[in-house]
Design an enzyme around this catalytic site. Sequence first.
Site, PDB file in Angstrom:
ATOM      1  N   CYS A  29       0.834  -1.199   0.000  1.00 20.32           N
ATOM      2  CA  CYS A  29       0.000   0.000   0.000  1.00 20.32           C
ATOM      3  C   CYS A  29       0.876   1.259   0.000  1.00 20.32           C
ATOM      4  O   CYS A  29       1.523   1.570   1.005  1.00 20.32           O
ATOM      5  CB  CYS A  29      -0.911  -0.042   1.239  1.00 20.32           C
ATOM      6  SG  CYS A  29      -1.742   1.495   1.617  1.00 20.32           S
ATOM      7  N   CYS A  32       0.160   3.852   2.662  1.00 20.86           N
ATOM      8  CA  CYS A  32       0.572   3.314   3.973  1.00 20.86           C
ATOM      9  C   CYS A  32       2.059   3.555   4.204  1.00 20.86           C
ATOM     10  O   CYS A  32       2.464   3.926   5.308  1.00 20.86           O
ATOM     11  CB  CYS A  32       0.304   1.806   4.050  1.00 20.86           C
ATOM     12  SG  CYS A  32      -1.419   1.329   3.891  1.00 20.86           S
TER      13      CYS A  32
END
Length: 104
Positions: A29, A32
């Site tokens: 991600c 993230c």
Amino acid sequence: MALQFTDQTAREAIESGKPVVIDFWATWCGPCIKLGPVVEELAEKYEGKAVIGKLNIDENDEIASENRVRNIPTVLFFKDGALADRSVGLVKLADLEEKLAKIL
């Protein structure tokens, strides 16, 4: 430094009754990965005041499922063992600090 939570250690932290901040993330991600240093800075700044860490949802999914984490990054804020607030998506340090201040 932010802790590396597992489902078990996250549950223990939440049940301790202390203010807890958990960043739900995954290695694949992009947002993230960008939020990671922000969470690290938050952990350093509030060391001793709150338990702050990261939980990889690919390796541990129980706490994420229990708290309906559907998108990542998601940061959950717990106070007295209960979910108090959440932040979804890539946010600034000031945004996380504002939510953390409410549970301290």
